[in-house]
Design an enzyme around this catalytic site. Structure first.
Site, short mmCIF file in Angstrom:
data_model
loop_
_atom_site.label_atom_id
_atom_site.label_comp_id
_atom_site.label_asym_id
_atom_site.label_seq_id
_atom_site.Cartn_x
_atom_site.Cartn_y
_atom_site.Cartn_z
N GLU A 50 30.20 39.49 42.68
CA GLU A 50 29.61 40.29 43.77
C GLU A 50 30.10 41.74 43.70
O GLU A 50 29.33 42.68 43.93
CB GLU A 50 29.96 39.68 45.14
CG GLU A 50 29.29 38.34 45.43
CD GLU A 50 29.90 37.17 44.65
OE1 GLU A 50 31.04 37.29 44.17
OE2 GLU A 50 29.21 36.15 44.50
N GLU B 131 40.89 47.15 32.38
CA GLU B 131 40.85 45.69 32.47
C GLU B 131 39.43 45.19 32.23
O GLU B 131 39.20 44.29 31.43
CB GLU B 131 41.34 45.25 33.86
CG GLU B 131 41.29 43.76 34.07
CD GLU B 131 41.88 43.33 35.41
OE1 GLU B 131 42.38 44.21 36.16
OE2 GLU B 131 41.85 42.14 35.70
N SER C 146 49.05 36.71 36.63
CA SER C 146 49.05 36.00 35.34
C SER C 146 50.32 36.36 34.57
O SER C 146 50.72 37.53 34.53
CB SER C 146 47.83 36.39 34.51
OG SER C 146 46.64 36.17 35.23
N GLN D 129 50.46 42.13 35.77
CA GLN D 129 49.81 43.07 36.70
C GLN D 129 50.02 42.58 38.13
O GLN D 129 49.51 41.53 38.52
CB GLN D 129 48.31 43.12 36.38
CG GLN D 129 47.54 44.11 37.22
CD GLN D 129 46.04 43.91 37.05
OE1 GLN D 129 45.57 42.77 36.92
NE2 GLN D 129 45.28 44.97 37.04
N SER E 153 46.97 42.07 43.09
CA SER E 153 46.34 41.27 44.15
C SER E 153 47.35 40.71 45.13
O SER E 153 48.47 40.34 44.74
CB SER E 153 45.57 40.10 43.54
OG SER E 153 44.62 40.54 42.62
C1 LIG Z 1 42.20 33.77 36.14
C2 LIG Z 1 42.61 34.87 37.04
C3 LIG Z 1 43.65 35.70 36.70
C4 LIG Z 1 44.06 36.71 37.57
N1 LIG Z 1 45.12 37.48 37.20
C5 LIG Z 1 45.54 38.46 38.04
C6 LIG Z 1 46.69 39.24 37.71
O1 LIG Z 1 47.32 39.07 36.67
N2 LIG Z 1 47.10 40.19 38.58
C7 LIG Z 1 46.44 40.45 39.75
O2 LIG Z 1 46.84 41.35 40.47
N3 LIG Z 1 45.35 39.70 40.11
C8 LIG Z 1 44.90 38.72 39.27
N4 LIG Z 1 43.81 37.94 39.62
C9 LIG Z 1 43.22 38.13 40.95
C10 LIG Z 1 41.83 38.74 40.97
O3 LIG Z 1 41.89 40.12 40.68
C11 LIG Z 1 41.22 38.46 42.34
O4 LIG Z 1 41.06 37.07 42.44
C12 LIG Z 1 39.89 39.13 42.53
O5 LIG Z 1 40.05 40.52 42.60
C13 LIG Z 1 39.19 38.64 43.81
O6 LIG Z 1 40.04 38.74 44.91
P1 LIG Z 1 40.29 37.50 45.89
O7 LIG Z 1 40.62 36.32 45.05
O8 LIG Z 1 41.27 37.94 46.91
O9 LIG Z 1 38.89 37.20 46.57
P2 LIG Z 1 38.25 37.98 47.81
O10 LIG Z 1 38.32 39.44 47.55
O11 LIG Z 1 38.86 37.47 49.07
O12 LIG Z 1 36.74 37.52 47.72
C14 LIG Z 1 36.26 36.30 48.30
C15 LIG Z 1 34.75 36.27 48.13
O13 LIG Z 1 34.15 37.36 48.87
C16 LIG Z 1 33.34 38.15 48.02
N5 LIG Z 1 33.42 39.56 48.38
C17 LIG Z 1 34.55 40.26 48.65
N6 LIG Z 1 34.25 41.55 48.92
C18 LIG Z 1 32.90 41.67 48.81
C19 LIG Z 1 31.99 42.76 48.98
N7 LIG Z 1 32.41 43.99 49.32
N8 LIG Z 1 30.65 42.52 48.78
C20 LIG Z 1 30.22 41.28 48.45
N9 LIG Z 1 31.04 40.20 48.29
C21 LIG Z 1 32.36 40.40 48.46
C22 LIG Z 1 33.91 37.93 46.62
O14 LIG Z 1 32.95 38.21 45.61
C23 LIG Z 1 34.31 36.47 46.66
O15 LIG Z 1 33.20 35.64 46.43
C24 LIG Z 1 43.38 36.92 38.79
C25 LIG Z 1 42.31 36.09 39.13
C26 LIG Z 1 41.92 35.07 38.27
C27 LIG Z 1 40.78 34.20 38.66
#
Ligand SMILES: Cc1cc2nc3c(=O)[nH]c(=O)nc-3n(C[C@H](O)[C@H](O)[C@H](O)COP(=O)(O)OP(=O)(O)OC[C@H]3O[C@@H](n4cnc5c(N)ncnc54)[C@H](O)[C@@H]3O)c2cc1C
Length: 392
Positions: free
Chosen positions: A375, A239, A154, A119, A122
């Protein structure tokens, strides 16, 4: 709500059990090849993607029946599936939004494990706020050229295709002007670079993906050009619902509560630790019963189960490491009691390989991030389930 199985559901459970009794033998190998082979065998038995409609090789199973099948597979120690993003996220999106030709082209190899999917959603500045994505695709002589970067992908290195979101209208803002593609991961030299990200559990299951003019054929656009957001929503809903269908503490995978109980039985516990084990058992039952209830409501409510199960999974693994004492500091390959209590309940082979308590403990913080953070789940519940006002 009556939680007893109907005669049809009981018969389905019996059918899975009988199939597993005949087919689970020799399913203990690890790695990508073994993972594809296990998916092929599941598909032959009719269990490759139970929720898909019958005409696409599924069983047309409803959410409860799919959950039941997942639980039976997990309970029997069946391997984790490398095909899960294809069968659980990309496949349903192609069924809902793809053309008949795309369905004929892409669905059979997803089902039988011949093509593995990842996928590509992100980005470094677009996670929770996915609509901020900047990777772009430009039309060029019957194809599209992709430029930009994805992250946390992933299984990118093991995959044949990725479900990709890219901006196709450079003037567009937010959800507008995004298109969804079936992106071929095999590309000409220099057009696609995949860099593994080493996680703190020592593994590298996810990656950074860099696009420098990577090519996607025009007929690989899923849904409308500029209509990718609708496909993304279908994918994200699936998902969320598909995470945590098994018994394990890591999104249905990994060690189970039964493993923790076995570990606790062989350990001298303080009164506080006994209470923690009992509490985790109670919460696990509450999550199981809530999951049944959520399965019969709308998809948004899946956030309730995800919220509760993610934190519970972390707590089980935290307590296991606490009970292991000094051995809890050792990883699976450093000896100690890394897999203490796993004897009865450990999963067989598959992809990724099963892990011990310490690696599971180190992976567990990811639970409350991946598939939508805690969140974000709370925001969804507040706004769409409880109808609370948005923040100003
Ligand atoms: C094990 C694992 C596998 C993954 N696999 C994939 C994959 O295969 N493909 C893919 O595309 N992605 C994948 N991801 C990514 C995942 O979808 C993102 O990590 C997730 O959506 C959070 O985005 P970010 O890491 O950019 O954090 P951010 O969005 O930058 O968030 C940072 C912090 O801010 C908080 N926050 C953000 N917005 C808000 C809001 N509106 N209100 C309150 N709090 C908020 C969040 O909760 C978090 O604590 C994976 C992640 C993990 C951990």
């Amino acid at each position: 709500m009556d939680l007893r199985l109907t005669p049809e559901q009981e018969a389905l459970r019996q059918e899975v059990r009988e199939w597993l009794a005949r087919n689970l033998v020799d399913a203990s190998k690890h790695g990508t090849v073994a993972g594809r082979e296990w998916q092929r065998r599941l598909a032959e038995g009719g269990w490759g993607a139970p929720a898909w409609p019958v005409e696409h090789g599924g069983r047309g199973a409803g959410p409860f029946e799919s959950h039941l099948i997942g639980q039976e597979l997990a309970q029997a120690g069946a391997p984790g599936s490398i095909a899960v993003i294809g069968t659980g996220w990309a496949g349903p999106a192609i069924i809902a939004h793809g053309s008949e030709e795309q369905q004929r082209r892409f669905l059979p190899p997803i089902l039988n494990g011949a093509e593995i999917w990842c996928q590509l959603f992100s980005e470094p500045d677009a996670g929770s706020d996915l609509a901020a994505l900047r990777t772009r695709a430009e039309r060029s002589a019957g194809a599209w050229r992709v430029h930009g970067q994805k992250i946390w992908t992933s299984y990118a290195r093991e995959s044949d295709y990725g479900i990709l979101l890219a901006r196709t209208d450079p003037e567009s803002k937010r959800q507008q002007g995004i298109t969804c593609f079936a992106f071929p991961m095999q590309q000409a030299e220099g057009r696609l670079e995949i860099r593994p990200i080493r996680q703190m559990d020592g593994r590298a299951t996810f990656n950074e993906v860099f696009f420098d003019g990577a090519e996607v054929p025009d007929d690989h656009v899923i849904g409308e050009v500029g209509g990718g957001w609708a496909v993304a929503i279908t994918t994200l809903m699936n998902e969320r619902t598909n995470l945590s269908t098994g018994l394990g503490t890591l999104w249905g995978d990994g060690p189970t509560l039964a493993d923790l109980v076995s570990l606790a039985r062989g350990t001298e516990l303080t009164p506080m630790q006994r209470q923690k084990v009992a509490n985790l058992h109670i919460v696990s039952e509450a999550i199981r019963l809530t999951a049944y209830r959520m399965l019969s409501t709308n998809g948004t409510a899946a956030s309730v189960t995800k919220l509760a199960a993610d934190r519970w999974g972390q707590q089980v693994n935290e307590l296991a490491v606490e009970l292991l004492g000094m051995d809890g500091l050792l990883t699976d390959d450093q000896g100690g009691r890394a897999r203490a209590g796993f004897a009865e309940h450990g999963r067989q082979g598959g992809f990724p390989p099963p892990i011990g308590w310490q690696r599971a403990f180190l992976f567990a913080p990811a639970l409350t991030i991946g598939g939508g953070t805690t969140e974000v789940q709370k925001n969804i519940l507040a706004q769409r389930v409880l109808g609370l006002p948005r923040e100003r």
